[in-house]
Design a protein around this motif. Structure first.
Motif, PDB file in Angstrom:
ATOM      1  N   ALA A 106       6.949   0.270   7.614  1.00  0.00           N
ATOM      2  CA  ALA A 106       6.949   1.733   7.597  1.00  0.00           C
ATOM      3  C   ALA A 106       7.536   2.265   6.287  1.00  0.00           C
ATOM      4  O   ALA A 106       7.073   3.282   5.751  1.00  0.00           O
ATOM      5  N   GLU A 107       8.562   1.592   5.755  1.00  0.00           N
ATOM      6  CA  GLU A 107       9.115   1.988   4.459  1.00  0.00           C
ATOM      7  C   GLU A 107       8.064   1.921   3.372  1.00  0.00           C
ATOM      8  O   GLU A 107       7.923   2.844   2.554  1.00  0.00           O
ATOM      9  N   ALA A 108       7.320   0.814   3.340  1.00  0.00           N
ATOM     10  CA  ALA A 108       6.284   0.649   2.316  1.00  0.00           C
ATOM     11  C   ALA A 108       5.208   1.711   2.456  1.00  0.00           C
ATOM     12  O   ALA A 108       4.725   2.270   1.459  1.00  0.00           O
ATOM     13  N   ARG A 109       4.814   2.018   3.684  1.00  0.00           N
ATOM     14  CA  ARG A 109       3.802   3.047   3.903  1.00  0.00           C
ATOM     15  C   ARG A 109       4.318   4.423   3.469  1.00  0.00           C
ATOM     16  O   ARG A 109       3.570   5.219   2.882  1.00  0.00           O
ATOM     17  N   ALA A 110       5.581   4.699   3.748  1.00  0.00           N
ATOM     18  CA  ALA A 110       6.157   5.980   3.353  1.00  0.00           C
ATOM     19  C   ALA A 110       6.260   6.092   1.835  1.00  0.00           C
ATOM     20  O   ALA A 110       5.995   7.165   1.263  1.00  0.00           O
ATOM     21  N   LEU A 111       6.638   5.009   1.170  1.00  0.00           N
ATOM     22  CA  LEU A 111       6.733   5.033  -0.289  1.00  0.00           C
ATOM     23  C   LEU A 111       5.353   5.225  -0.916  1.00  0.00           C
ATOM     24  O   LEU A 111       5.209   5.932  -1.918  1.00  0.00           O
ATOM     25  N   ARG A 112       4.336   4.610  -0.334  1.00  0.00           N
ATOM     26  CA  ARG A 112       2.982   4.805  -0.835  1.00  0.00           C
ATOM     27  C   ARG A 112       2.537   6.249  -0.608  1.00  0.00           C
ATOM     28  O   ARG A 112       1.924   6.872  -1.490  1.00  0.00           O
ATOM     29  N   ALA A 113       2.836   6.804   0.555  1.00  0.00           N
ATOM     30  CA  ALA A 113       2.499   8.203   0.829  1.00  0.00           C
ATOM     31  C   ALA A 113       3.216   9.128  -0.149  1.00  0.00           C
ATOM     32  O   ALA A 113       2.630  10.119  -0.631  1.00  0.00           O
ATOM     33  N   PHE A 114       4.457   8.827  -0.443  1.00  0.00           N
ATOM     34  CA  PHE A 114       5.222   9.601  -1.418  1.00  0.00           C
ATOM     35  C   PHE A 114       4.539   9.545  -2.786  1.00  0.00           C
ATOM     36  O   PHE A 114       4.385  10.570  -3.467  1.00  0.00           O
ATOM     37  N   THR A 129      -0.069   4.457 -10.093  1.00  0.00           N
ATOM     38  CA  THR A 129      -1.096   3.505  -9.671  1.00  0.00           C
ATOM     39  C   THR A 129      -0.489   2.134  -9.416  1.00  0.00           C
ATOM     40  O   THR A 129      -0.854   1.447  -8.452  1.00  0.00           O
ATOM     41  N   MET A 130       0.451   1.731 -10.262  1.00  0.00           N
ATOM     42  CA  MET A 130       1.126   0.451 -10.070  1.00  0.00           C
ATOM     43  C   MET A 130       1.951   0.444  -8.786  1.00  0.00           C
ATOM     44  O   MET A 130       1.945  -0.539  -8.031  1.00  0.00           O
ATOM     45  N   ILE A 131       2.647   1.532  -8.512  1.00  0.00           N
ATOM     46  CA  ILE A 131       3.443   1.617  -7.283  1.00  0.00           C
ATOM     47  C   ILE A 131       2.540   1.505  -6.061  1.00  0.00           C
ATOM     48  O   ILE A 131       2.867   0.805  -5.091  1.00  0.00           O
ATOM     49  N   ASN A 132       1.401   2.164  -6.093  1.00  0.00           N
ATOM     50  CA  ASN A 132       0.458   2.051  -4.981  1.00  0.00           C
ATOM     51  C   ASN A 132       0.006   0.607  -4.792  1.00  0.00           C
ATOM     52  O   ASN A 132      -0.119   0.116  -3.656  1.00  0.00           O
ATOM     53  N   TYR A 180      -1.937  16.122 -10.064  1.00  0.00           N
ATOM     54  CA  TYR A 180      -3.314  15.996 -10.552  1.00  0.00           C
ATOM     55  C   TYR A 180      -4.376  16.517  -9.579  1.00  0.00           C
ATOM     56  O   TYR A 180      -5.529  16.673  -9.987  1.00  0.00           O
ATOM     57  N   ARG A 181      -4.028  16.702  -8.318  1.00  0.00           N
ATOM     58  CA  ARG A 181      -4.967  17.081  -7.258  1.00  0.00           C
ATOM     59  C   ARG A 181      -5.981  15.980  -6.935  1.00  0.00           C
ATOM     60  O   ARG A 181      -6.934  16.213  -6.185  1.00  0.00           O
ATOM     61  N   THR A 182      -5.807  14.799  -7.495  1.00  0.00           N
ATOM     62  CA  THR A 182      -6.739  13.697  -7.281  1.00  0.00           C
ATOM     63  C   THR A 182      -6.049  12.397  -7.652  1.00  0.00           C
ATOM     64  O   THR A 182      -4.984  12.408  -8.273  1.00  0.00           O
ATOM     65  N   ALA A 183      -6.667  11.260  -7.261  1.00  0.00           N
ATOM     66  CA  ALA A 183      -6.112   9.949  -7.589  1.00  0.00           C
ATOM     67  C   ALA A 183      -7.172   8.887  -7.360  1.00  0.00           C
ATOM     68  O   ALA A 183      -8.053   9.057  -6.512  1.00  0.00           O
ATOM     69  N   PRO A 184      -7.103   7.765  -8.092  1.00  0.00           N
ATOM     70  CA  PRO A 184      -7.941   6.617  -7.741  1.00  0.00           C
ATOM     71  C   PRO A 184      -7.459   6.047  -6.415  1.00  0.00           C
ATOM     72  O   PRO A 184      -6.254   5.881  -6.218  1.00  0.00           O
ATOM     73  N   TRP A 185      -8.375   5.755  -5.501  1.00  0.00           N
ATOM     74  CA  TRP A 185      -7.995   5.427  -4.138  1.00  0.00           C
ATOM     75  C   TRP A 185      -7.999   3.928  -3.874  1.00  0.00           C
ATOM     76  O   TRP A 185      -9.006   3.256  -4.050  1.00  0.00           O
ATOM     77  N   THR A 186      -6.861   3.413  -3.441  1.00  0.00           N
ATOM     78  CA  THR A 186      -6.757   2.047  -2.934  1.00  0.00           C
ATOM     79  C   THR A 186      -5.768   2.038  -1.782  1.00  0.00           C
ATOM     80  O   THR A 186      -4.813   2.810  -1.753  1.00  0.00           O
ATOM     81  N   ASP A 187      -6.013   1.171  -0.804  1.00  0.00           N
ATOM     82  CA  ASP A 187      -5.023   0.903   0.221  1.00  0.00           C
ATOM     83  C   ASP A 187      -5.128  -0.576   0.586  1.00  0.00           C
ATOM     84  O   ASP A 187      -5.822  -1.337  -0.092  1.00  0.00           O
ATOM     85  N   GLU A 188      -4.449  -0.984   1.644  1.00  0.00           N
ATOM     86  CA  GLU A 188      -4.447  -2.399   2.000  1.00  0.00           C
ATOM     87  C   GLU A 188      -5.804  -2.887   2.494  1.00  0.00           C
ATOM     88  O   GLU A 188      -6.030  -4.104   2.609  1.00  0.00           O
ATOM     89  N   ASN A 189      -6.717  -1.978   2.759  1.00  0.00           N
ATOM     90  CA  ASN A 189      -8.036  -2.348   3.275  1.00  0.00           C
ATOM     91  C   ASN A 189      -9.119  -2.394   2.200  1.00  0.00           C
ATOM     92  O   ASN A 189     -10.237  -2.831   2.473  1.00  0.00           O
ATOM     93  N   THR A 190      -8.797  -1.935   0.989  1.00  0.00           N
ATOM     94  CA  THR A 190      -9.803  -1.943  -0.074  1.00  0.00           C
ATOM     95  C   THR A 190      -9.909  -3.307  -0.738  1.00  0.00           C
ATOM     96  O   THR A 190     -10.801  -3.526  -1.549  1.00  0.00           O
ATOM     97  N   GLY A 191      -8.989  -4.202  -0.412  1.00  0.00           N
ATOM     98  CA  GLY A 191      -9.093  -5.571  -0.913  1.00  0.00           C
ATOM     99  C   GLY A 191      -8.452  -5.753  -2.266  1.00  0.00           C
ATOM    100  O   GLY A 191      -7.935  -4.833  -2.884  1.00  0.00           O
ATOM    101  N   ILE A 192      -8.486  -6.999  -2.730  1.00  0.00           N
ATOM    102  CA  ILE A 192      -7.939  -7.347  -4.032  1.00  0.00           C
ATOM    103  C   ILE A 192      -9.040  -7.977  -4.859  1.00  0.00           C
ATOM    104  O   ILE A 192     -10.039  -8.463  -4.336  1.00  0.00           O
ATOM    105  N   GLY A 193      -8.878  -7.965  -6.153  1.00  0.00           N
ATOM    106  CA  GLY A 193      -9.899  -8.506  -7.025  1.00  0.00           C
ATOM    107  C   GLY A 193     -10.277  -7.488  -8.081  1.00  0.00           C
ATOM    108  O   GLY A 193      -9.556  -6.523  -8.332  1.00  0.00           O
ATOM    109  N   SER A 194     -11.418  -7.670  -8.718  1.00  0.00           N
ATOM    110  CA  SER A 194     -11.839  -6.825  -9.820  1.00  0.00           C
ATOM    111  C   SER A 194     -12.870  -5.812  -9.316  1.00  0.00           C
ATOM    112  O   SER A 194     -13.976  -6.184  -8.921  1.00  0.00           O
TER     113      SER A 194
END
Length: 519
Positions: free
Chosen positions: A151-159, A128-131, A168-182
């Motif tokens: 592209a490197e950052a996107r590939a590392l996130r995809a990895f 989660t921290m890496i994402n 786990y077959r699942t994950a909490p979802w965040t990307d650059e479009n979900t924003g920052i904050g609480s």
């Protein structure tokens, strides 16, 4: 040695911390002296430094020495990506046994884990921290740095998301479009993760550079293709249908155009100067001066040493005899006489060891694995080497060869059966030094024999659990010693153990997360 190691700068951590939450009513007004992300990334080279932080998050525990940790962990080394991932992938299978009684280890090696097992918590927090680091990089770098670096950052996130999909077959979802904050991240299921990893890697793989001496240890085009190949090979397990044709497309390009080749000596892939191996596709870099950790290859080497197995004399590490890890009896007995890949230590201070482990907590039972070593490939070692400088090999060409063979045997189109035979035989000839174990047709090997061959070639490299699940032999159809907690093992365990649960503390903290079926 020259590993093109990028040094780790504090700016990466600073950016992550500063953007964690600014919606608090008690937040102090920003001043000219406050180091905002925009200021931190205004300097030339700042984005290269920030992406170095992302790479380092896969390798070491934190940016301030071996005792520091980017995530909450009582043992910094234990919370590293490599050590935690390796435990999940190897201790849960027939390949590895550990003598320690640390909380969570027995649950893994006896397939008796629950959602409170700390190794799930540590791995989940790390991924989660890496994402978050990748997302922050993409937010701050938009329009300010090269497409290749993004592209490197996107590939590392995809990895990272691929790892979470597989485990786990699942994950909490965040990307650059979900924003920052609480806020509480939404939950992504296997279908969403599969689609995202596939689309991201397909978009960036032709932006990423080809293999070169200057990008060793970084994501290049063929690393992206190797992640995709693994995604496609396991697609049916993830509920996403047959993708063996797609896997062959990726594997063919790696094999034919990647510029990789098998190294003549098998162990050259797992030694101090393995950065010189032409076989390694994607390593995690370690260095005694700049990338120290009690995880990584330090763990794999030191945990295997003790009681007649000298860390310094045998494996090139000084004063690192942790006396814990041995190979499972089933793994040792899988090798034929003359197979040069069988790298085990067979004696202790009182004489010969036995392959059998009747008491899992007795380090003196079973053969320690000496595949990973901090000695140089010529057999020499440094005089004082406290930390390992051996890179961890996540992907290498021999794995691609065997996946190519498997994809064709599973009915994939677009490959060449005669080429698959040739690739398989290359691996056999390196293992035995001659053509005595060559095959003439893919019909000469069954799927079980291919699974066994993957174990002989790739043992202790973090692939075994995924392989057993893909071949349908993890929870059923196959027995091994200590499976299910029984010394003799049991054939069938609950099907829920094909994947891991979401850590209970994450379930408790995020109302949007629902526990995986069976847990």
């Amino acid at each position: 040695m020259n590993k093109n190691l990028k040094y780790i700068f504090a700016v990466g951590l600073g950016v992550m911390t500063l953007t964690a939450c600014t919606g608090d009513l008690n937040t102090e007004p920003l001043t000219d002296q406050t180091l905002t992300p925009e200021k931190a990334l205004a300097n030339e080279g700042a984005f290269e430094q920030q992406i170095s932080k992302i790479y380092s998050a896969f390798a070491i525990s934190g940016s301030d020495g071996t005792g520091s940790s980017d995530i909450v962990s009582n043992d910094a080394g234990e919370g590293t990506f490599t050590r935690c991932f390796w435990n999940l992938q190897e201790l849960s299978t027939d390949e590895a046994r550990i003598a320690w009684s640390d909380e969570g280890l027995n649950g893994l090696q006896f397939q008796q884990w629950t959602a409170t097992n700390r190794y799930f918590r540590l791995n989940f927090a790390r991924m989660t921290m890496i994402n978050a680091l990748c997302n922050e990089f993409l937010i701050q770098s938009a329009g300010k740095t090269s497409d290749e670096l993004r592209a490197e950052a996107r590939a590392l996130r995809a990895f990272s998301y691929y790892i979470m999909l597989d485990l786990y077959r699942t994950a909490p979802w965040t990307d650059e479009n979900t924003g920052i904050g609480s806020y509480f991240p939404e939950q992504a299921d296997a279908a969403k993760l599969f689609s995202f990893v596939e689309s991201e890697l397909k978009e960036v793989m032709n932006i990423l550079p080809a293999k070169s001496a200057n990008n060793y240890g970084k994501v290049n085009k063929y690393v992206a293709e190797m992640i995709l190949a693994n995604l496609y090979m396991n697609a049916e397990v993830y509920g996403q249908g047959n993708h063996y044709n797609d896997a062959l497309t990726m594997l063919s390009d790696i094999i034919n155009a990647g510029g990789y080749s098998l190294t003549a000596n098998y162990q050259d892939n797992f030694c101090y100067d393995n950065n010189e191996s032409p076989e390694i596709i994607f390593p995690l870099i370690y260095d005694m001066d700049h990338a120290q950790t009690y995880g990584g290859t330090q763990y794999l080497i030191a945990a295997s040493c003790g009681s007649g197995l000298s860390s310094k004399d045998v494996l090139g590490l000084t004063n690192a005899e942790w006396a814990g890890m041995r190979a499972g009896q089933d793994l040792v007995e899988r090798f034929e006489s003359g197979d040069k890949r069988a790298l085990f230590w067979t004696t202790n201070e009182s004489g010969d060891r036995t392959t059998e482990i009747t008491t899992w907590s007795n380090y003196n039972e079973g053969y320690p694995c000496i595949k990973w070593t901090n000695k140089k490939k010529d057999g020499s070692s440094l005089e004082n080497q406290t930390f390992a400088s051996t890179d961890y090999v996540f992907y290498r060409l021999a794995d691609a060869y065997l996946l190519y063979v498997e994809a064709i045997k599973r009915g994939g189109n677009g490959g060449d059966a005669s080429k698959a035979v040739s690739l398989y035989n290359e691996i056999q000839q390196r293992a035995f030094g001659d053509a005595s174990h060559n095959i003439k047709s893919l019909d000469d090997i069954s799927m079980q024999q291919l699974l066994d061959e993957r174990s002989r070639e790739l043992y202790f490299e973090g692939h075994r659990r995924t392989d057993l699940v893909r071949f349908g032999t993890f929870v059923d159809n196959m027995n091994w010693k200590w499976k299910g907690g029984s010394p003799k093992g049991i054939v069938k365990i609950d099907s829920k153990y094909n994947y891991f649960p979401i850590p209970q503390n994450d379930i408790d903290a995020n109302p949007n997360l629902k526990q995986t079926k069976g847990y």
